[in-house]
Design a protein around this motif. Sequence first.
Motif, PDB file in Angstrom:
ATOM      1  N   GLN A   7      -2.812   1.612   2.452  1.00  0.00           N
ATOM      2  CA  GLN A   7      -3.047   2.541   1.389  1.00  0.00           C
ATOM      3  C   GLN A   7      -4.006   1.795   0.262  1.00  0.00           C
ATOM      4  O   GLN A   7      -3.835   0.643  -0.003  1.00  0.00           O
ATOM      5  CB  GLN A   7      -1.950   3.131   0.572  1.00  0.00           C
ATOM      6  CG  GLN A   7      -1.002   3.647   1.422  1.00  0.00           C
ATOM      7  CD  GLN A   7       0.276   3.985   0.963  1.00  0.00           C
ATOM      8  OE1 GLN A   7       0.471   4.414  -0.367  1.00  0.00           O
ATOM      9  NE2 GLN A   7       1.464   4.233   1.834  1.00  0.00           N
ATOM     10  N   GLY A  60       5.384  -6.423  -1.494  1.00  0.00           N
ATOM     11  CA  GLY A  60       4.835  -5.267  -2.263  1.00  0.00           C
ATOM     12  C   GLY A  60       3.961  -4.428  -1.289  1.00  0.00           C
ATOM     13  O   GLY A  60       3.820  -4.986  -0.023  1.00  0.00           O
ATOM     14  N   LEU A  61       3.468  -3.462  -1.538  1.00  0.00           N
ATOM     15  CA  LEU A  61       3.082  -2.450  -0.764  1.00  0.00           C
ATOM     16  C   LEU A  61       1.814  -3.065   0.020  1.00  0.00           C
ATOM     17  O   LEU A  61       1.564  -2.590   1.237  1.00  0.00           O
ATOM     18  CB  LEU A  61       2.530  -1.006  -1.496  1.00  0.00           C
ATOM     19  CG  LEU A  61       3.790  -0.223  -1.955  1.00  0.00           C
ATOM     20  CD1 LEU A  61       3.314   0.774  -3.074  1.00  0.00           C
ATOM     21  CD2 LEU A  61       4.036   0.434  -0.686  1.00  0.00           C
ATOM     22  N   GLY A  62       0.829  -3.823  -0.764  1.00  0.00           N
ATOM     23  CA  GLY A  62      -0.365  -4.303  -0.105  1.00  0.00           C
ATOM     24  C   GLY A  62      -0.036  -5.079   1.264  1.00  0.00           C
ATOM     25  O   GLY A  62      -0.787  -5.132   2.059  1.00  0.00           O
ATOM     26  N   ALA A  63       1.174  -5.658   1.342  1.00  0.00           N
ATOM     27  CA  ALA A  63       1.344  -6.634   2.594  1.00  0.00           C
ATOM     28  C   ALA A  63       1.669  -5.804   3.833  1.00  0.00           C
ATOM     29  O   ALA A  63       1.351  -6.121   4.873  1.00  0.00           O
ATOM     30  CB  ALA A  63       2.479  -7.434   2.160  1.00  0.00           C
TER      31      ALA A  63
END
Lengths: 626, 254
Positions: free
Chosen positions: A36, A29-32
Amino acid sequence: MKKVTAFKSVLWTILGLALAAGVTRMIFGLGAITNQSDTTPWGLWKGFNVIPGIALAAGGFVVTAIIYVMRKHEYYRYAKIAVLMAFLGYLSAATALVVELGLPWMVWHPVVYWQHHSALFEVAWCVMLYLVVLFLEFVPVPLEETSRFAGVRRFLHKYKLILVVLGIMISTLHQSSLGTLFLITPEKLHPLWYTNLLPVLFFVSAIAVGPLMVILGVLTISAVYEKPLEREKLGKLALFSVGVLAVYALIRFIGLVAEGKLATMFVSSWQTLFFWIETALFVIIPILFLAVKQLRVSKAGLWVATISAVIGIGFNRANIAGIMLVRTGEIYIPTIFEIFISLGIISAAVLVFLFCVERFKMWETKWTDPRDRETAPPEFDRSSEAWLGSPRISHRFTFSFILIISLAFGFALISNERIHSEGIKEVPVKAARGGDTLYVDGNHDTFGVYFAHEDHIQREGKKESCVICHHMNLPMDESSPCSACHGNMYTEFDAFRHDWHSSPAGGNVGCMECHPEDQPRLAETAQSCEHCHKDLIPAGAEIEVDDYMAPSYTDAMHGVCVPCHETRAKQKEELKDLALCTSCHGFDHPEYLNKEIEMAFRDTSFNHVVLPFVGDLDKNREDMDD
Amino acid sequence: MKAILTDVTKCIGCLECVEACKEYNHLEVDVPRNWHRTDGLSAKNWTSILRKPENHYVRKQCRHCLEPACVSACPVGALEKTASGAVIYHGEKCIGCRYCMIACPYGIPRYDWESPVPYIRKCNLCFDKIRNGQKPACIEACPTQATIFGDRNELLTEAHRRIEAEPGKYIDRVYGEHEVGGTSVLYISDIDLGFLTYPVRKNTKPLPETTSTAMHAVPFAFTGMGALMGGIYWICKRREQLKQEKQQAKEDES
Ligand code: SF4
Ligand code: SF4
Ligand code: SF4
């Protein structure tokens, strides 16, 4: 070819790092990977790759318009390069978008779910259509290598003009609608950038930068492959940009004046500084360098002007799509992985570009108009033979090796914590209102603890448990401190210093050394001290210690000394004073020990209690009698 | 059209609404990353209580704008303004572009940053409850009736009635009556609620209108550009022809 190989090695390295980051992003996922957040939902990839990238791909439609519509045949040589740069520009923007979108496999949704009122819907459609058009414009180039599909090639040549005009029409919409995207954020975008003219400004600036970008591409090819330049011709093409740049500056200036923002341009703030840097890079420097004939036709002048303009428009787009957009006071700094992916996408595009330059007849002129042959300088006649290079990719082994090494290195860089850690929100406890995990730093010394608020609510009995800590009956009532329950951990004059014990045991990790794993971590459930401190009670001591678990130092001393004193006091008449408090404590300060007794206790290290009177009790008694 | 009216003076900051929302919408425990500093809203907290000085508690949630910027921005129509007033989300359409987050003037939509299959998260006015004539979970939970639910017009009347009844107590303004075209979540308060949105502009024009002029110009720009290019091509070609003819004539003469 040394230069080229070195250049490509760098590109392959970046690509490997980017691939590692990209794979991690897709799996976790993006958070990894990104920094942002809810306050900066668009990061580097939108503000650096997608939006500026598309502006820089404008060369495709501007240069083809100059060549095919305005019929300036002398630029035929650059048509293929312009189209290829645009195609790769759009492809790389689309790639960045795939990494950037939360649900990239839904990227086709705008095709089926129509939303006429959304600027982004328009952008999505234009990107898809224009990619098709660019593909059709470019595909004859690789097809020249083979005798098959000659029909297709001839067909595409025949309708070239239609494709070109279609591309121009789509680009017009597309470049301007990128500006429209930001019309919906009047309260977020800084006033120096927000204007109703945004779509117009985006369009005009894209036209201005288009030819300059193509010139930069030509300059790069000539530098990397050490090829001669048609400087006069490039200078003439750049002059077109100068005109458009002037128009852009004029529109922007008039817009600012009309909206009464003239004063804002001179306020001292970092935003104003950015505005002037942007203006200098995109408008002032290119115009200065290109307006002068000597500079315009010089290599250095062209380099400076094009690079400045390209960075300038990138900066402009980045300001609008990110830096000046969400003014919440929060700072977004991209992670190294976001930067890897950003640069990696560009590297990939450059590698494909170089491949096409080496492999196909990009520089060759015969494919469109025979008239161009006559005007072509003679040194280019042999060129395709001389430097188009061998059809296979050279240094395959080196580049594969570099890619694998950097890929591995990229994976190694990604910390496990960032991917798996259950991050914790630091809420100063004073400001906290509820929340799942609070960061409590009562002493403001940054040695705080994480308080599992939600966890406590669940364990202590849901809603009914609030009153355990929050009293909720008096105005301005304060919550109970942690020590109200966790007294044993915090009481200062404790016989047992919890903090001292927990540190050597490895902080929170060592809890299980004393507390059973599946029970609440309380004093009652803990192991007794002699579990570890086998020497706590010396051998032969008379004192019976049963589960030595004194709540405090005072209790410990009283528990150890008093029973013995009392026994002795009963045994001998002359020792009866031993049972009195004053036998140990002074009259004047009952809270303190008598000097002599205190000195006897001084022989302690940390809180390991040395019991001075244990051992030979009779001997002690004799000593006391003396 | 349904709406919520929150009276800031009545809120005691007990967080019952927050808990009720979490319970009803099955929101998990929130473990945000430590670099995300938010106002308490997150993918797993759809409403939060902001604590302001002197015991003021302000509930933050999606405002359910009458003309929502998020709905107008979404390229695939994943967000929808329903007749009931609720702005709801269709995750199956969403592509994850996060343009709605950019567009929302109140900074409401949140994202599942940690998930490999992320969705936009925000209050949906408990759409499935209000559809069945029930009240949203947060309203049911509020012990002081600081936040109430009802018809938007009735709530507006009620809000003005309260302000008029105690003129010294409230700021003479119903937050959400006009801003960005009006919202379905209204506030009355004794402190300024400007912090709930990004710096408010003077005009109260709905945000979708800002892009509509440009969007209406699209077909004209498209066809206009085509015509312009055709025109330029024709002129250039004609010029070349004339030049050639002239040359031809010259040659003929000589
Ligand atoms: S507050 Fe934001 S998310 Fe909610 S309806 Fe309005 S624009 Fe949409
Ligand atoms: S993130 Fe989803 S809901 Fe938001 S604008 Fe994009 S597609 Fe629409
Ligand atoms: S209306 Fe429903 S979804 Fe919205 S904040 Fe209240 S409980 Fe949560």
